[in-house]
Write a protein that holds these residues in place. Sequence first.
Motif, mmCIF file in Angstrom:
data_model
loop_
_atom_site.group_PDB
_atom_site.id
_atom_site.type_symbol
_atom_site.label_atom_id
_atom_site.label_comp_id
_atom_site.label_asym_id
_atom_site.label_seq_id
_atom_site.Cartn_x
_atom_site.Cartn_y
_atom_site.Cartn_z
ATOM 1 N N ASN A 26 -43.348 -19.177 -44.698
ATOM 2 C CA ASN A 26 -43.102 -17.801 -45.102
ATOM 3 C C ASN A 26 -43.440 -17.668 -46.297
ATOM 4 O O ASN A 26 -44.116 -16.594 -46.625
ATOM 5 N N MET A 27 -42.853 -18.576 -47.190
ATOM 6 C CA MET A 27 -42.963 -18.005 -48.743
ATOM 7 C C MET A 27 -44.424 -18.382 -49.219
ATOM 8 O O MET A 27 -44.693 -17.434 -50.029
ATOM 9 N N LEU A 28 -44.988 -19.309 -48.640
ATOM 10 C CA LEU A 28 -46.547 -19.397 -49.096
ATOM 11 C C LEU A 28 -47.317 -18.399 -48.576
ATOM 12 O O LEU A 28 -48.052 -17.608 -49.278
ATOM 13 N N ARG A 29 -47.102 -17.795 -47.341
ATOM 14 C CA ARG A 29 -47.879 -16.779 -46.635
ATOM 15 C C ARG A 29 -47.565 -15.581 -47.659
ATOM 16 O O ARG A 29 -48.468 -14.629 -47.822
ATOM 17 N N HIS A 30 -46.494 -15.266 -48.120
ATOM 18 C CA HIS A 30 -46.045 -14.143 -48.811
ATOM 19 C C HIS A 30 -46.871 -14.225 -50.095
ATOM 20 O O HIS A 30 -47.089 -13.008 -50.635
ATOM 21 N N HIS A 31 -47.204 -15.383 -50.543
ATOM 22 C CA HIS A 31 -47.828 -15.323 -51.840
ATOM 23 C C HIS A 31 -49.305 -15.660 -51.612
ATOM 24 O O HIS A 31 -50.056 -16.141 -52.603
ATOM 25 N N GLY A 32 -49.964 -15.562 -50.336
ATOM 26 C CA GLY A 32 -51.387 -15.289 -50.268
ATOM 27 C C GLY A 32 -51.928 -16.443 -49.674
ATOM 28 O O GLY A 32 -52.976 -16.841 -49.690
ATOM 29 N N VAL A 33 -51.025 -17.412 -49.494
ATOM 30 C CA VAL A 33 -51.675 -18.805 -48.713
ATOM 31 C C VAL A 33 -51.634 -18.651 -47.434
ATOM 32 O O VAL A 33 -50.645 -18.308 -46.703
ATOM 33 N N PRO A 34 -52.689 -18.734 -46.631
ATOM 34 C CA PRO A 34 -52.654 -18.721 -45.272
ATOM 35 C C PRO A 34 -52.115 -19.863 -44.598
ATOM 36 O O PRO A 34 -52.858 -20.750 -44.007
ATOM 37 N N MET A 35 -50.911 -19.833 -44.657
ATOM 38 C CA MET A 35 -50.143 -21.181 -44.176
ATOM 39 C C MET A 35 -49.216 -20.777 -42.792
ATOM 40 O O MET A 35 -48.591 -19.646 -42.823
ATOM 41 N N THR A 36 -49.238 -21.687 -41.850
ATOM 42 C CA THR A 36 -48.669 -21.828 -40.587
ATOM 43 C C THR A 36 -47.550 -22.765 -40.553
ATOM 44 O O THR A 36 -47.512 -23.479 -41.587
ATOM 45 N N GLU A 37 -46.357 -22.577 -39.711
ATOM 46 C CA GLU A 37 -45.298 -23.833 -39.758
ATOM 47 C C GLU A 37 -45.990 -24.948 -39.427
ATOM 48 O O GLU A 37 -45.772 -26.168 -40.178
ATOM 49 N N PRO A 38 -46.732 -25.167 -38.057
ATOM 50 C CA PRO A 38 -47.340 -26.468 -38.316
ATOM 51 C C PRO A 38 -48.408 -27.071 -39.166
ATOM 52 O O PRO A 38 -48.017 -28.065 -39.553
ATOM 53 N N LEU A 39 -48.890 -26.057 -40.001
ATOM 54 C CA LEU A 39 -49.894 -26.659 -41.053
ATOM 55 C C LEU A 39 -49.012 -27.251 -42.024
ATOM 56 O O LEU A 39 -49.381 -28.197 -42.727
ATOM 57 N N ALA A 40 -47.638 -26.576 -42.304
ATOM 58 C CA ALA A 40 -46.872 -26.871 -43.467
ATOM 59 C C ALA A 40 -46.259 -28.383 -43.139
ATOM 60 O O ALA A 40 -46.097 -29.064 -43.960
ATOM 61 N N PHE A 41 -45.800 -28.548 -42.007
ATOM 62 C CA PHE A 41 -45.173 -29.636 -41.396
ATOM 63 C C PHE A 41 -46.122 -30.859 -41.433
ATOM 64 O O PHE A 41 -45.711 -31.995 -42.009
ATOM 65 N N GLY A 42 -47.319 -30.639 -40.918
ATOM 66 C CA GLY A 42 -48.222 -31.651 -40.964
ATOM 67 C C GLY A 42 -48.747 -32.000 -42.419
ATOM 68 O O GLY A 42 -48.848 -33.113 -42.682
ATOM 69 N N LEU A 43 -49.027 -31.036 -43.156
ATOM 70 C CA LEU A 43 -49.726 -31.315 -44.364
ATOM 71 C C LEU A 43 -48.735 -32.109 -45.353
ATOM 72 O O LEU A 43 -48.933 -32.824 -46.087
ATOM 73 N N ALA A 44 -47.454 -31.866 -45.036
ATOM 74 C CA ALA A 44 -46.303 -32.335 -46.020
ATOM 75 C C ALA A 44 -46.104 -33.844 -45.353
ATOM 76 O O ALA A 44 -44.991 -34.672 -45.939
ATOM 77 N N ALA A 45 -46.673 -34.239 -44.056
ATOM 78 C CA ALA A 45 -46.612 -35.629 -43.479
ATOM 79 C C ALA A 45 -44.834 -35.457 -43.029
ATOM 80 O O ALA A 45 -44.246 -36.377 -43.214
ATOM 81 N N GLY A 46 -44.469 -34.469 -42.444
ATOM 82 C CA GLY A 46 -43.077 -34.400 -42.139
ATOM 83 C C GLY A 46 -42.317 -35.097 -40.985
ATOM 84 O O GLY A 46 -41.190 -35.350 -41.008
ATOM 85 N N LEU A 47 -43.359 -35.581 -40.289
ATOM 86 C CA LEU A 47 -43.032 -36.395 -39.014
ATOM 87 C C LEU A 47 -42.292 -37.840 -39.396
ATOM 88 O O LEU A 47 -42.751 -38.545 -40.123
ATOM 89 N N SER A 48 -41.252 -38.023 -38.632
ATOM 90 C CA SER A 48 -40.594 -39.472 -38.922
ATOM 91 C C SER A 48 -39.704 -39.836 -37.743
ATOM 92 O O SER A 48 -39.652 -39.188 -36.859
ATOM 93 N N PHE A 49 -39.105 -41.157 -38.126
ATOM 94 C CA PHE A 49 -37.982 -41.280 -37.318
ATOM 95 C C PHE A 49 -37.066 -42.336 -38.393
ATOM 96 O O PHE A 49 -37.756 -43.104 -38.855
ATOM 97 N N ALA A 50 -35.843 -41.972 -38.087
ATOM 98 C CA ALA A 50 -35.105 -43.115 -39.140
ATOM 99 C C ALA A 50 -33.721 -43.250 -38.461
ATOM 100 O O ALA A 50 -33.203 -42.390 -37.903
ATOM 101 N N TYR A 51 -33.204 -44.488 -38.209
ATOM 102 C CA TYR A 51 -31.853 -44.786 -37.883
ATOM 103 C C TYR A 51 -31.100 -45.503 -38.966
ATOM 104 O O TYR A 51 -31.509 -46.494 -39.471
ATOM 105 N N LEU A 52 -29.952 -44.846 -39.445
ATOM 106 C CA LEU A 52 -29.492 -45.135 -40.527
ATOM 107 C C LEU A 52 -28.031 -45.359 -40.169
ATOM 108 O O LEU A 52 -27.175 -44.536 -40.491
ATOM 109 N N PRO A 53 -27.447 -46.663 -39.870
ATOM 110 C CA PRO A 53 -26.213 -46.762 -39.561
ATOM 111 C C PRO A 53 -25.252 -46.697 -40.789
ATOM 112 O O PRO A 53 -24.044 -46.685 -40.277
#
Length: 334
Positions: A26-53
């Motif tokens: 939402n912030m980037l789109r407000h500043h003129g960048v055609p960004m969707t939530e999936p694109l933001a998540f994917g370009l940032a390599a946001g997918l993961s899994f962590a088990y931290l006992p």
Amino acid sequence: MNATAPTLPRFEHRHAAHCESGVISNMLRHHGVPMTEPLAFGLAAGLSFAYLPFVKLSGLPLVSYRMPPRAIIKGLLGPLSARFRFETFRTPEAGQRRLDALLAEGRLVGLQTSVYWLPYFPPDMRFHFNAHNLLVYGKEGDDYLVSDPVFETPMRCAAADLARARFAKGVLAPKGMMYYPETVPRTELTQAMVAKAIRRNVRSMLAPIPLVGVRGMRRLAARLQALPPQAAHTVDYIGHLVRMQEEIGTGGAGFRFIYAAFLQEAADAVAMPQLVAFSDRLTEIGDGWRAFALKAARMVKGREAVDPPRLAALLRAQADQEEAFFRDLRRAVA
């Protein structure tokens, strides 16, 4: 793009699946960048899994299905050659003065907050989680105008409540954290940008570290396997896994669905048709996570016998599927 330009459009609130990816898109789109939530998540390599006992929440281990807080925001800086400003404060008074000054300049400001102290959250949804992101786009009287992407409409939050949320104590204490863009010179998506982001995510999911990625899933499965079925602690443990997967953030399945949407959008945007089949495949993997959560929830509620080895087997199956998926995806963008 210069974030101080006086010709910015009126802010448009958009609902999103997850707070951090929703805020930054939402912030980037407000500043003129055609960004969707999936694109933001994917370009940032946001997918993961962590088990931290060794990181405890109410005495139980942290399990995460995405990269750590702020990783999505900071992960977009490189692909867009962007410069953001991040600020923290010693006192709530200093934090409020700075926020008011930025709003007076016409800035759109991102904040890190605690869900527990945000009064517009329903009581049964409030818990002590200090890494919830939202946007503030204005102030009227003593109320801040809030765009919280997990809600369908904008909200209002009194200054005292927002100060509590910004300066909550505990794990991931926000310390008044605020952020906003200074420059975002790159706005176009390219094949090279997408391929580099995918390779980053592949490395994190296939990392040779026993607590993260597919190895982390298998480590958690081993812990589940060893739980005694009749112990009260076992039910608490399984219930905690369901909460970590489906109630905190977007959930294990939800993050897989967002990344699948990224692959679909990227396939269309930069002419990488090979990603379409991977989008469909990851959606099926996400369905598997939903099935795991449903099975666990039925055990917690007494609708099925508590069977930790059964859950462990389902979790190992998810790990096997994700390992094969990311190995194949790496070859597809090599």
